[in-house]
Scaffold this active site. Structure first.
Site, PDB file in Angstrom:
ATOM      1  N   TYR A  21       0.804  -1.228   0.000  1.00 41.18           N
ATOM      2  CA  TYR A  21       0.000   0.000   0.000  1.00 41.18           C
ATOM      3  C   TYR A  21       0.840   1.284   0.000  1.00 41.18           C
ATOM      4  O   TYR A  21       0.307   2.367   0.231  1.00 41.18           O
ATOM      5  CB  TYR A  21      -0.912   0.021   1.240  1.00 41.18           C
ATOM      6  CG  TYR A  21      -0.133  -0.193   2.522  1.00 41.18           C
ATOM      7  CD1 TYR A  21       0.746   0.760   3.008  1.00 41.18           C
ATOM      8  CD2 TYR A  21      -0.242  -1.385   3.225  1.00 41.18           C
ATOM      9  CE1 TYR A  21       1.478   0.562   4.148  1.00 41.18           C
ATOM     10  CE2 TYR A  21       0.480  -1.605   4.386  1.00 41.18           C
ATOM     11  CZ  TYR A  21       1.337  -0.618   4.845  1.00 41.18           C
ATOM     12  OH  TYR A  21       2.076  -0.823   5.981  1.00 41.18           O
ATOM     13  N   ARG A 134       3.947  -6.424   4.077  1.00 43.01           N
ATOM     14  CA  ARG A 134       5.286  -5.837   4.077  1.00 43.01           C
ATOM     15  C   ARG A 134       6.321  -6.938   3.813  1.00 43.01           C
ATOM     16  O   ARG A 134       6.525  -7.813   4.636  1.00 43.01           O
ATOM     17  CB  ARG A 134       5.554  -5.138   5.419  1.00 43.01           C
ATOM     18  CG  ARG A 134       4.499  -4.070   5.741  1.00 43.01           C
ATOM     19  CD  ARG A 134       4.732  -3.412   7.088  1.00 43.01           C
ATOM     20  NE  ARG A 134       5.949  -2.642   7.113  1.00 43.01           N
ATOM     21  CZ  ARG A 134       6.065  -1.378   6.683  1.00 43.01           C
ATOM     22  NH1 ARG A 134       5.014  -0.750   6.198  1.00 43.01           N
ATOM     23  NH2 ARG A 134       7.215  -0.746   6.742  1.00 43.01           N
ATOM     24  N   ASP A 278       4.155  15.783   3.251  1.00 44.17           N
ATOM     25  CA  ASP A 278       4.610  14.464   2.823  1.00 44.17           C
ATOM     26  C   ASP A 278       3.601  13.793   1.896  1.00 44.17           C
ATOM     27  O   ASP A 278       3.969  12.967   1.063  1.00 44.17           O
ATOM     28  CB  ASP A 278       4.839  13.602   4.063  1.00 44.17           C
ATOM     29  CG  ASP A 278       5.583  12.312   3.755  1.00 44.17           C
ATOM     30  OD1 ASP A 278       6.343  12.297   2.760  1.00 44.17           O
ATOM     31  OD2 ASP A 278       5.425  11.342   4.501  1.00 44.17           O
ATOM     32  N   CYS A 318     -20.045  20.293   7.375  1.00 41.91           N
ATOM     33  CA  CYS A 318     -18.952  19.862   8.254  1.00 41.91           C
ATOM     34  C   CYS A 318     -18.788  20.830   9.416  1.00 41.91           C
ATOM     35  O   CYS A 318     -18.693  20.419  10.581  1.00 41.91           O
ATOM     36  CB  CYS A 318     -17.663  19.748   7.445  1.00 41.91           C
ATOM     37  SG  CYS A 318     -16.215  19.288   8.417  1.00 41.91           S
ATOM     38  N   CYS A 327     -13.258  17.209  15.892  1.00 41.48           N
ATOM     39  CA  CYS A 327     -12.843  16.515  14.671  1.00 41.48           C
ATOM     40  C   CYS A 327     -12.043  17.434  13.741  1.00 41.48           C
ATOM     41  O   CYS A 327     -10.992  17.067  13.237  1.00 41.48           O
ATOM     42  CB  CYS A 327     -14.083  15.995  13.941  1.00 41.48           C
ATOM     43  SG  CYS A 327     -13.747  15.285  12.316  1.00 41.48           S
ATOM     44  N   CYS A 331      -7.494  15.082   8.045  1.00 41.79           N
ATOM     45  CA  CYS A 331      -6.375  15.356   7.147  1.00 41.79           C
ATOM     46  C   CYS A 331      -6.858  15.763   5.759  1.00 41.79           C
ATOM     47  O   CYS A 331      -7.794  15.175   5.210  1.00 41.79           O
ATOM     48  CB  CYS A 331      -5.500  14.104   7.045  1.00 41.79           C
ATOM     49  SG  CYS A 331      -4.127  14.247   5.876  1.00 41.79           S
ATOM     50  N   CYS A 349     -15.810  10.706   7.086  1.00 44.08           N
ATOM     51  CA  CYS A 349     -16.718  11.414   7.992  1.00 44.08           C
ATOM     52  C   CYS A 349     -17.627  10.454   8.755  1.00 44.08           C
ATOM     53  O   CYS A 349     -17.767  10.547   9.977  1.00 44.08           O
ATOM     54  CB  CYS A 349     -17.548  12.429   7.205  1.00 44.08           C
ATOM     55  SG  CYS A 349     -18.801  13.281   8.195  1.00 44.08           S
TER      56      CYS A 349
END
Length: 375
Positions: A21, A134, A278, A318, A327, A331, A349
């Site tokens: 992933y 992995r 990132d 929201c 909340c 991200c 959500c």
């Protein structure tokens, strides 16, 4: 000038393991120059010089990848040398490194301990789940036992480390066994992060995709297990829960996903190129290069592209949610644009609402206890 936060990818996306992933492998596929090789000593010097000389108060350096240990231990000895050389304002400097643990030996552990590095080790739950995702080598060899031995070695050298677990559908559904195995292994500092799906693909199609409902179930069950141990005074440190309780206690969370807006970060690729996050190391977000640009110019470019401002554009539903105060929309990478608008809503959500429905009252109880104990 505020504290400086720098994430460096000294080995770019090069890695000695293969994780099904891996979000960074996907990011590299979506930019013109995929891998940037290995960071030169000159570039390292420029990165630290241009970020540390103007710093005030604190400067934090985090090393990620790919796999940062591939560049070798001598590189990190130079990191310490340059930090001492360019710390003109006597600021507090911290170093952290995220590793898959595959190359960790006694020399690495001795260095980490002696230089105060905080290490994040990527482990995906039980041996069975970890080895499913992995691998090492073209034959997809299992890696869990080798990484487990690396944690025991870090224990022996008294290295500070935490465990980072990527939450997939499979991981989420086995949280009871995972939590118990972590406790048995003495892993008390934990991070759990939602698996990121490939860019530009419809959500939910990959075999490791995490559904909102599964996330809600996972977080609720994890909190139940954590709360049970909290009542016994033996709970592990789980970053997300600690940040939520901090919010309820009146503190700003240190995790950007829980602040509700993207923070000011400098993510540096091996060639010195700088990006704001990132999760967005992509051509359209390139801010400059520390080999040629001052941090002031890079911050001007940051304002120009409006990266942080975009993270403030949450839709009205929201913002009116009863849980928005804790909340804060999550991200930015997990948000999706609403059709025909410039506003966003978090894909997860429904899962977060499930979690807060189940756990918020107990988190408020803990926050009140912490507050009273503090007084």
């Amino acid at each position: 000038m505020p504290p400086v936060s720098v994430m460096i990818k000294p080995a770019s996306g090069n890695c000695n393991m293969y994780c099904d992933y891996c979000f960074y492998r996907d990011e590299m596929k979506n930019r013109t120059e995929q891998k940037s090789g290995f960071m030169t000593q000159e570039t390292l010097k420029n990165v630290i010089r241009r970020t540390l000389v103007p710093a005030e108060g604190m400067a934090s350096y985090a090393f990620q990848g790919g796999e940062p240990t591939l560049i070798g231990l001598d590189y990190f000895k130079k990191v310490i040398e340059y930090e001492k050389q360019y710390n003109k304002n006597s600021v507090r400097v911290t170093n952290a490194l995220q590793t898959n643990g595959f190359a960790i030996d006694e020399d690495w552990c001795r260095f980490f301990h002696d230089n105060g590095f905080l290490i994040g080790v990527s482990i995906d739950g039980t041996r069975e789940i970890h080895d499913f995702y992995r691998h090492a080598g073209s034959d997809r060899s299992p890696t869990y036992d080798r990484i487990y031995r690396a944690t025991r070695l870090m224990d022996r050298f008294q290295v500070d480390y935490n465990i980072l677990t990527v939450v997939t559908e499979r991981t989420a559904k086995d949280i009871d066994r995972i939590y118990e195995s972590y406790r048995e292994n003495g892993w008390h500092y934990l991070q759990f992060i939602e698996c990121l799906e490939p860019l530009k693909e419809e959500r939910g199609r990959s075999e490791y995709a995490l559904k909102p409902e599964t996330l809600g179930m996972f977080m609720s069950r994890l909190f139940d297990l954590w709360y049970r141990d909290f009542q016994k005074g033996r709970q592990p440190y789980i970053r997300k829960f600690e940040n939520y309780i901090g919010i309820l206690s009146g503190y700003e969370p240190e995790s950007c996903e829980q602040r509700g807006n993207c923070g000011v970060q400098n993510v540096v690729e091996a060639d010195g190129s700088v990006y704001p996050c990132d999760f967005f190391v992509l051509d359209e977000y390139r801010l400059g290069n520390f080999n040629t640009d001052l941090i002031s110019a890079i911050n001007e470019k940051r304002k120009e592209i409006g990266f942080t401002e975009r993270s403030l554009r949450l839709d009205e539903k929201c913002r009116m949610c009863q849980y928005y105060g804790i909340c804060r929309g999550g991200c930015q990478r997990n948000r999706e644009p609403l059709n025909g608008t410039d506003f966003y809503r978090n894909y997860f959500c429904k899962g977060y609402r499930m979690f807060f429905d189940h756990c918020l009252d107990r988190m408020k109880e803990i926050a009140e206890t912490v507050k009273n104990n503090g007084n």
